[in-house]
Write an enzyme that holds these catalytic residues in place. Sequence first.
Site, PDB file in Angstrom:
ATOM      1  N   TRP A 102     -27.416  89.097  72.323  1.00 29.28           N
ATOM      2  CA  TRP A 102     -27.775  90.522  72.358  1.00 29.28           C
ATOM      3  C   TRP A 102     -28.119  90.962  73.777  1.00 29.28           C
ATOM      4  O   TRP A 102     -27.720  92.038  74.216  1.00 29.28           O
ATOM      5  CB  TRP A 102     -28.920  90.846  71.392  1.00 29.28           C
ATOM      6  N   ASP A 172     -35.797  95.343  73.917  1.00 29.88           N
ATOM      7  CA  ASP A 172     -35.085  95.422  72.642  1.00 29.88           C
ATOM      8  C   ASP A 172     -35.912  94.588  71.663  1.00 29.88           C
ATOM      9  O   ASP A 172     -35.957  93.360  71.766  1.00 29.88           O
ATOM     10  CB  ASP A 172     -33.672  94.850  72.803  1.00 29.88           C
ATOM     11  N   LYS A 196     -33.775  95.292  60.646  1.00 32.63           N
ATOM     12  CA  LYS A 196     -34.269  93.917  60.611  1.00 32.63           C
ATOM     13  C   LYS A 196     -35.670  93.891  59.984  1.00 32.63           C
ATOM     14  O   LYS A 196     -35.874  93.286  58.955  1.00 32.63           O
ATOM     15  CB  LYS A 196     -34.310  93.291  62.011  1.00 32.63           C
TER      16      LYS A 196
END
Length: 361
Positions: A102, A172, A196
């Site tokens: 990511w 993030d 999530k």
Amino acid sequence: MSTTLNFYAGPAILPAPAIERAKADMPDWAGTGMSVLEISHRSAQYDAVHHEAMDLLKALLGLDDDHLVLFIQGGASLQFAMVPMNFIPPGGSADYVVTGSWSQKALKEAKIVASARAAATGEPGGFTRIPGPGEYELDPAAAYLHVTSNNTIKGTQFHDFPDSGQVPLVADMSSDFLWRPFDANRFHLIYAGAQKNVGPSGVTIVIVRKSWLEKANGKLPTMLRYSTFADNESLYNTPPTFAIYMVRNVLEWVRDEGGLAAMEARNRQKGGLLYGTIEAHPAFYRCPVDPASRSFMNVVFRLPSEELEAKFVAEAKAQGMVGLKGHRSVGGCRASIYNAMPLAGVQALCAFMEEFARRNG
Ligand SMILES: *Cc1c(COP(=O)(O)O)cnc(C)c1O
């Protein structure tokens, strides 16, 4: 009630009371004769939910008056582009801590629109640990330092955030947002895709410093400017109303459970139990992650062979435990044990792991 135990990485398990509440609000929400899915984003009913979600976040995180909560679509993946577009000035550069795929993607997007570099990387060690403070090469003139707080695929997590000095810190937090109390006011910007740990897919929560927005690039299309969302309380255009409604339900559950301190206590208990089970069978289960960098949200582990891993995933599924296959890019097994996963769910998984090791070891 189904007995499925959901270990998917995302979209992921939601707290049962949040789902029950949505069920009660369908098809007739608060006497409107309409469901929550069908009502105008300009209605008083929706407006109340929208602001409740914002206020709950501010309260749970103890945000100061300089921090705003925004709701944006496009996922964390759009944030990979919006952050550099808004905050790297002409001729400037940003620093990234690269701790997995990511953050690699985030850095790649930044390089499309501006100049950016890796200030630290865990790549040589296969991303099995978070780089320590001595491994950073920070640019003191960087527009910001970007970190990925939890690496959903590799199963690593920052337990202490780096000291970026005068450089704005951006994170993030998609896969561990609200897993424990933390000083959100330290950050210039935080983003987290809801699917999530805080809700369904469709909305990304962004927390940004108002005073930083004043320095942002104003020459961007309307929907790519954070200021558009800030100036209109994230109601410039139609927001993802149902996703935000569900986030409100989840945040209220977090608050009612005792807030972030209660989340942390339970998450540490669950993680301790699962890692303990892995370590109790060193000849059978193996966690490739450095103990100091292990994630309390995504627990990755290997079995002695890929055949046994496939058997493990299939047998677990037959017992109602789904989503235990590792990410397709790395293989192995992964149990995502977000806030909404009850302790009993992890206890059931550990009991299955004990029994599976005994039968196949
Ligand atoms: C899932 C995830 C993303 C991607 O999110 P999308 O909403 O699919 O764009 C980004 N970062 C992290 C840490 C993630 O876990």
